[in-house]
Design a protein around this motif. Sequence first.
Motif, short mmCIF file in Angstrom:
data_model
loop_
_atom_site.label_atom_id
_atom_site.label_comp_id
_atom_site.label_asym_id
_atom_site.label_seq_id
_atom_site.Cartn_x
_atom_site.Cartn_y
_atom_site.Cartn_z
N VAL A 23 -33.55 11.80 -17.87
CA VAL A 23 -33.45 10.65 -18.76
C VAL A 23 -33.86 9.44 -17.94
N ASN A 24 -34.96 8.84 -18.30
CA ASN A 24 -35.48 7.71 -17.54
C ASN A 24 -34.93 6.41 -18.09
N TYR A 25 -34.44 5.60 -17.21
CA TYR A 25 -33.98 4.27 -17.56
C TYR A 25 -34.80 3.29 -16.72
N PRO A 26 -35.92 2.82 -17.24
CA PRO A 26 -36.75 1.91 -16.45
C PRO A 26 -36.17 0.50 -16.38
N TRP A 27 -34.93 0.35 -16.77
CA TRP A 27 -34.26 -0.94 -16.77
C TRP A 27 -32.77 -0.72 -16.51
N PHE A 28 -32.13 -1.78 -16.11
CA PHE A 28 -30.67 -1.76 -16.04
C PHE A 28 -30.16 -3.10 -16.52
N GLY A 56 -30.19 -11.34 -4.02
CA GLY A 56 -31.37 -10.48 -3.89
C GLY A 56 -31.02 -9.09 -3.38
N LEU A 57 -30.12 -9.02 -2.40
CA LEU A 57 -29.69 -7.72 -1.89
C LEU A 57 -28.91 -6.96 -2.96
N TRP A 58 -28.08 -7.67 -3.73
CA TRP A 58 -27.30 -7.03 -4.78
C TRP A 58 -28.23 -6.45 -5.86
N VAL A 59 -29.24 -7.20 -6.25
CA VAL A 59 -30.20 -6.71 -7.26
C VAL A 59 -30.96 -5.50 -6.72
N THR A 60 -31.32 -5.52 -5.44
CA THR A 60 -31.98 -4.38 -4.82
C THR A 60 -31.09 -3.14 -4.89
N ILE A 61 -29.81 -3.31 -4.57
CA ILE A 61 -28.86 -2.20 -4.63
C ILE A 61 -28.75 -1.67 -6.05
N LEU A 62 -28.68 -2.56 -7.04
CA LEU A 62 -28.60 -2.12 -8.43
C LEU A 62 -29.85 -1.35 -8.85
N ALA A 63 -31.02 -1.83 -8.43
CA ALA A 63 -32.27 -1.14 -8.78
C ALA A 63 -32.32 0.24 -8.13
N LEU A 64 -31.91 0.34 -6.88
CA LEU A 64 -31.89 1.63 -6.21
C LEU A 64 -30.89 2.58 -6.87
N ALA A 65 -29.73 2.05 -7.27
CA ALA A 65 -28.73 2.86 -7.95
C ALA A 65 -29.24 3.33 -9.30
N ASN A 66 -30.02 2.51 -9.96
CA ASN A 66 -30.59 2.87 -11.26
C ASN A 66 -31.62 3.99 -11.12
N ASP A 67 -32.40 3.95 -10.05
CA ASP A 67 -33.47 4.92 -9.85
C ASP A 67 -32.99 6.23 -9.26
N SER A 68 -31.75 6.31 -8.89
CA SER A 68 -31.18 7.49 -8.27
C SER A 68 -31.07 8.65 -9.27
N ASP A 70 -28.61 10.44 -9.58
CA ASP A 70 -27.24 10.31 -10.06
C ASP A 70 -26.98 8.80 -10.16
N ARG A 71 -27.31 8.22 -11.33
CA ARG A 71 -27.26 6.77 -11.50
C ARG A 71 -25.93 6.21 -11.02
N GLY A 72 -26.02 5.14 -10.25
CA GLY A 72 -24.84 4.49 -9.70
C GLY A 72 -24.64 4.81 -8.23
N LYS A 73 -25.21 5.93 -7.78
CA LYS A 73 -25.14 6.31 -6.36
C LYS A 73 -26.52 6.10 -5.76
N TRP A 122 -20.17 1.21 -12.18
CA TRP A 122 -21.53 1.36 -12.74
C TRP A 122 -21.48 1.76 -14.20
N GLN A 123 -20.68 2.77 -14.52
CA GLN A 123 -20.64 3.28 -15.89
C GLN A 123 -20.10 2.25 -16.88
N ASP A 124 -19.25 1.34 -16.41
CA ASP A 124 -18.72 0.31 -17.29
C ASP A 124 -19.79 -0.68 -17.73
N ARG A 125 -20.74 -0.95 -16.86
CA ARG A 125 -21.77 -1.94 -17.15
C ARG A 125 -23.10 -1.33 -17.55
N GLN A 126 -23.34 -0.09 -17.14
CA GLN A 126 -24.65 0.54 -17.35
C GLN A 126 -24.54 1.75 -18.27
N PHE A 127 -23.82 1.59 -19.36
CA PHE A 127 -23.67 2.69 -20.30
C PHE A 127 -25.03 3.06 -20.88
N ALA A 128 -25.14 4.30 -21.32
CA ALA A 128 -26.43 4.86 -21.72
C ALA A 128 -27.07 4.14 -22.90
#
Length: 142
Positions: A23-28, A56-68, A70-73, A122-128
């Motif tokens: 399931v691709n999520y090209p956004w968060f 900027g570092l926080w956004v980078t971490i969120l983008a990396l977590a999104n692309d994982s 196992d989203r969030g890790k 992550w799941q609280d803010r990035q629900f499917a």
Amino acid sequence: MIYVMSIPPKSIDHGNGKQGATVNYPWFRMYSEVLHDKKLARVSFKTRQPKALVLGLWVTILALANDSPDRGKLLISDGIPLTIDEILFEAGLGEEGSVIIDEFAQANMLSILEGVVTVNHWQDRQFASDHSRERVQKYRER
């Protein structure tokens, strides 16, 4: 709310030797309140780093977590975590960034367990889904 685009993996190995579509999520989701987030302000204050750098570092971490896978890790692939150095490299930072990551953990924004960085809540803010399809369909039917 702001939707931030990132490029997700195209497919993942599901453990059975077959590549399959994920399931691709090209956004968060990123909420505009991030500009006034007290935890980010505290991290900036405690590390004496500019708020823009911390954000900027926080956004980078969120983008990396999104692309994982196992989203969030923050994982390169199943079971292979990104290292702190790899995260900092993605953000364009050197060792000074590790202090910021430590403060994110102190602020309970992320956890680091057995080498795996996980974005807390992550799941609280990035629900499917926010069920926009159904909402738009009902609107169009009127």
